[in-house]
Scaffold this active site. Structure first.
Site, short mmCIF file in Angstrom:
data_model
loop_
_atom_site.label_atom_id
_atom_site.label_comp_id
_atom_site.label_asym_id
_atom_site.label_seq_id
_atom_site.Cartn_x
_atom_site.Cartn_y
_atom_site.Cartn_z
N THR A 1 0.68 -14.62 7.15
CA THR A 1 -0.08 -14.72 8.40
C THR A 1 -0.68 -16.11 8.56
O THR A 1 -0.69 -16.68 9.66
CB THR A 1 -1.21 -13.67 8.39
OG1 THR A 1 -0.62 -12.40 8.19
CG2 THR A 1 -2.00 -13.69 9.69
N ASP B 1 -3.60 -7.93 -2.98
CA ASP B 1 -3.04 -8.54 -4.20
C ASP B 1 -3.94 -9.65 -4.75
O ASP B 1 -3.74 -10.09 -5.88
CB ASP B 1 -1.66 -9.14 -3.90
CG ASP B 1 -0.60 -8.08 -3.66
OD1 ASP B 1 -0.93 -6.89 -3.80
OD2 ASP B 1 0.54 -8.44 -3.33
N GLU C 1 3.95 -3.89 -9.67
CA GLU C 1 5.31 -3.78 -9.09
C GLU C 1 6.18 -5.01 -9.36
O GLU C 1 7.39 -4.90 -9.45
CB GLU C 1 5.24 -3.49 -7.59
CG GLU C 1 4.72 -4.63 -6.73
CD GLU C 1 4.79 -4.34 -5.23
OE1 GLU C 1 3.76 -4.41 -4.58
OE2 GLU C 1 5.88 -4.05 -4.74
N1 LIG Z 1 6.34 -19.22 7.17
C1 LIG Z 1 5.87 -18.52 8.21
N2 LIG Z 1 5.73 -19.10 9.43
C2 LIG Z 1 5.27 -18.39 10.48
N3 LIG Z 1 4.91 -17.11 10.43
C3 LIG Z 1 5.03 -16.47 9.26
C4 LIG Z 1 5.50 -17.13 8.08
N4 LIG Z 1 5.51 -16.24 7.06
C5 LIG Z 1 5.07 -15.08 7.59
N5 LIG Z 1 4.77 -15.21 8.89
C6 LIG Z 1 4.30 -14.18 9.80
O1 LIG Z 1 3.00 -13.68 9.45
C7 LIG Z 1 2.95 -12.28 9.64
C8 LIG Z 1 2.52 -11.58 8.38
O2 LIG Z 1 3.25 -12.06 7.27
P1 LIG Z 1 3.52 -11.16 5.99
O3 LIG Z 1 4.13 -12.01 4.95
O4 LIG Z 1 4.26 -9.95 6.40
O5 LIG Z 1 2.10 -10.61 5.56
P2 LIG Z 1 0.83 -11.30 4.93
O6 LIG Z 1 0.19 -12.12 5.97
O7 LIG Z 1 0.02 -10.15 4.53
O8 LIG Z 1 1.31 -12.12 3.77
C9 LIG Z 1 4.31 -11.85 10.10
O9 LIG Z 1 4.33 -11.73 11.50
C10 LIG Z 1 5.18 -12.98 9.63
O10 LIG Z 1 6.36 -13.16 10.36
O1 LIG Z 2 5.63 -1.88 2.10
P1 LIG Z 2 4.97 -3.04 2.76
O2 LIG Z 2 4.11 -2.66 3.89
O3 LIG Z 2 5.93 -4.11 3.12
O4 LIG Z 2 3.96 -3.67 1.73
C1 LIG Z 2 4.15 -3.78 0.35
C2 LIG Z 2 3.41 -4.98 -0.18
O5 LIG Z 2 2.18 -5.16 0.41
C3 LIG Z 2 1.21 -5.55 -0.56
O6 LIG Z 2 0.35 -4.49 -0.75
C4 LIG Z 2 0.40 -6.72 -0.07
O7 LIG Z 2 1.21 -7.69 0.51
P2 LIG Z 2 0.72 -8.57 1.75
O8 LIG Z 2 -0.63 -9.10 1.36
O9 LIG Z 2 1.76 -9.63 1.88
O10 LIG Z 2 0.62 -7.69 2.94
C5 LIG Z 2 2.01 -5.82 -1.82
O11 LIG Z 2 1.33 -5.53 -3.01
C6 LIG Z 2 3.18 -4.93 -1.64
O12 LIG Z 2 4.29 -5.42 -2.30
#
Ligand SMILES: Nc1ncnc2c1ncn2[C@@H]1O[C@H](COP(=O)(O)OP(=O)(O)O)[C@@H](O)[C@H]1O
Ligand SMILES: O=P(O)(O)OC[C@H]1O[C@](O)(COP(=O)(O)O)[C@@H](O)[C@@H]1O
Ligand SMILES: [Mg+2]
Length: 438
Positions: free
Chosen positions: A182, A210, A306
């Site tokens: 995000t 996490d 995991e």
């Molecule tokens: N490198 C990136 N550039 C732009 N948007 C991104 C990037 N990586 C992730 N996002 C966007 O941020 C949002 C959440 O990312 P995600 O990895 O699923 O969860 P988190 O923010 O919990 O790590 C999604 O809409 C995703 O497409």
């Molecule tokens: O099944 P989903 O919703 O993709 O999420 C699983 C993942 O989300 C988490 O709980 C947290 O990940 P993010 O912080 O990227 O949302 C990880 O520990 C787990 O691998």
């Protein structure tokens, strides 16, 4: 070494408007419990780390302190705010939304607050997500529920389309609540805003069960999540010790960082083994040690994150989720299988009880500690936005609330240091070997 540039928070322009909170600030200049806006919060907090810089005290690297400013950038009556939640769920998302809305409305007098639905999809017209008008009435009591009233999503969206939407709606401040992915997206939004010469503040509130975002003492929701996970370890322990040859195996979330597994295991010290991604273990060495222990003590509890031991799983093509995160294979089910086979091959009795709390640890409401933390992060985020800060996240570092540039917050992943004191505590509490035999 982190440079001053990397620690500098971007601003939209000079602050010229008297803050409605200014009167609250005067008596706070001189107490050790408040860091004045002209001060800095040191990055390093040991004598050796500070000495290693070899620079005068005022040149030591430090974060901008968070908190209200005497002068602000935005005129509260003119401001329109957006709020969005993205990525996986985390306890406390509703607390943060509520905290933002209450602080904006009651203390700054901002009354136009839009809630964008389902993460970054909420800005993109083709998804047809309705925008919510967020008011104190709307957010009353939402903190009692898990999840997010705004919904969430994974999957990348075009920053140009997002900024088009912000422009069309006249949004001046965007609060983005989410994890590392995000915040990568938020930085692209802030950069696109800057390229277009717009004045929109983009402020992140980092969310992750996490605990993998760096430069935070810990992330909100983490404490609630590991407390919930600890209940599963307790369950596994009660089951395992009640039968001869009992093995309790608990699989916990933690994609690349084993903080949940470590803290949950330390919460009741029922675990005999904690397996995390940061500390590789030899499969046979672990299985032999486990079997010997069960023979000797009658039962054992294994906690596995995991992301641990992925190298032991049979090779398979890499799979990714919509956001590009690696989809890991199930180490819990794999170990359940292998433990059964190993004990059988030795002719040892085993009754394995497998517990996977899965989403149950992150879909719950925040506990009281996390609720307080979420509220204070929300206040901090509002102060930063009203003072025209942008491309930054709020956090708490060594107990002080600070403003952290997004590039720094996504520059690396926070992981359990195998040579650090947390892992040492795990080794002390479990008695598991720090080096495994073959
Ligand atoms: N490198 C990136 N550039 C732009 N948007 C991104 C990037 N990586 C992730 N996002 C966007 O941020 C949002 C959440 O990312 P995600 O990895 O699923 O969860 P988190 O923010 O919990 O790590 C999604 O809409 C995703 O497409
Ligand atoms: O099944 P989903 O919703 O993709 O999420 C699983 C993942 O989300 C988490 O709980 C947290 O990940 P993010 O912080 O990227 O949302 C990880 O520990 C787990 O691998
Ligand atoms: Mg993530």
């Amino acid at each position: 070494m982190i440079s001053d540039d990397a620690l500098a928070v971007r601003t939209l322009g000079p602050c010229r408007i008297d803050s409605p909170l200014a009167a609250l600030l005067e008596p706070r200049r001189t107490t050790e419990h408040y860091v004045d806006e002209d001060d800095r919060v040191l990055l390093d907090d040991t004598v050796a780390m500070v000495a290693a810089h070899g620079t005068p005290v005022d040149k030591l690297p430090g974060f901008e302190p968070a908190g209200p400013r005497r002068k602000i950038y935005f005129h509260p009556s003119k401001v329109r705010v957006g709020i969005v939640t993205c990525g996986g769920l985390c306890p406390g998302l509703n607390d943060v939304i509520r905290g933002l809305v209450m602080e904006l409305t009651l203390h700054y007098g901002v009354h136009r607050i839009a809630g964008f639905r389902n993460g970054y999809q909420g800005f993109i017209a083709r998804y047809g997500r309705q925008v919510l008008d967020l008011t104190p009435d709307m957010v009353r009591g939402i903190n009692e529920d898990g999840g997010t009233i705004l919904g969430t999503s994974r999957g990348e969206q075009d920053p140009d389309e997002i900024v088009d939407c912000l422009e069309q709606m006249g949004i001046n401040v965007l609060f983005v609540i989410g994890g590392d992915g995000t915040m990568r997206g938020a930085l692209r939004i802030a950069d696109t805003v800057a390229e277009r010469g717009l004045k929109i503040s983009v402020i992140g509130v980092p969310k992750t069960i996490d605990n993998d975002i760096p430069y935070l003492d810990h992330s909100f929701g983490f404490q609630t999540a590991f407390a919930k996970a600890a209940e599963s370890i307790r369950t596994a322990h009660v089951e395992a010790r009640s039968v001869p040859g009992g093995v309790g195996l608990v699989r916990l979330m933690g994609r690349h960082s084993g903080f949940i597994a470590c803290y949950a295991a330390l919460a009741n010290t029922d675990a005999d083994y904690v397996l995390i991604p940061e500390v590789p273990f030899p499969l046979d060495g672990f299985l032999n040690h486990l079997a010997d222990r069960v023979k000797r003590r009658g039962h054992a509890v294994v906690v596995v994150a995991e992301g641990a031991g992925q190298e032991h799983l049979p090779a398979a093509p890499a799979r990714y989720d919509a956001s590009g995160n690696t989809m890991l294979r199930d180490i819990g089910l794999f170990l359940r299988e292998r433990i059964g086979e190993h004990f059988a091959a030795r002719g040892d009795e085993v009754y394995l009880k497998y517990v996977d709390p899965s989403y149950a640890i992150r879909s719950v409401p925040a506990n009281s500690y996390d609720s307080v933390y979420c509220l204070r992060l929300a206040h901090t985020a509002v102060h930063a936005a009203m003072a025209g800060r942008t491309a930054m996240v709020v956090g708490r570092w060594h107990g002080r609330f600070v403003n952290i540039p997004i590039p720094l917050a996504i520059s690396r992943r926070n992981t359990v240091d195998p040579n650090g004191d947390l892992w040492l505590s795990v080794l002390e509490a479990t008695g598991q070997p720090h080096e495994w035999g073959a």
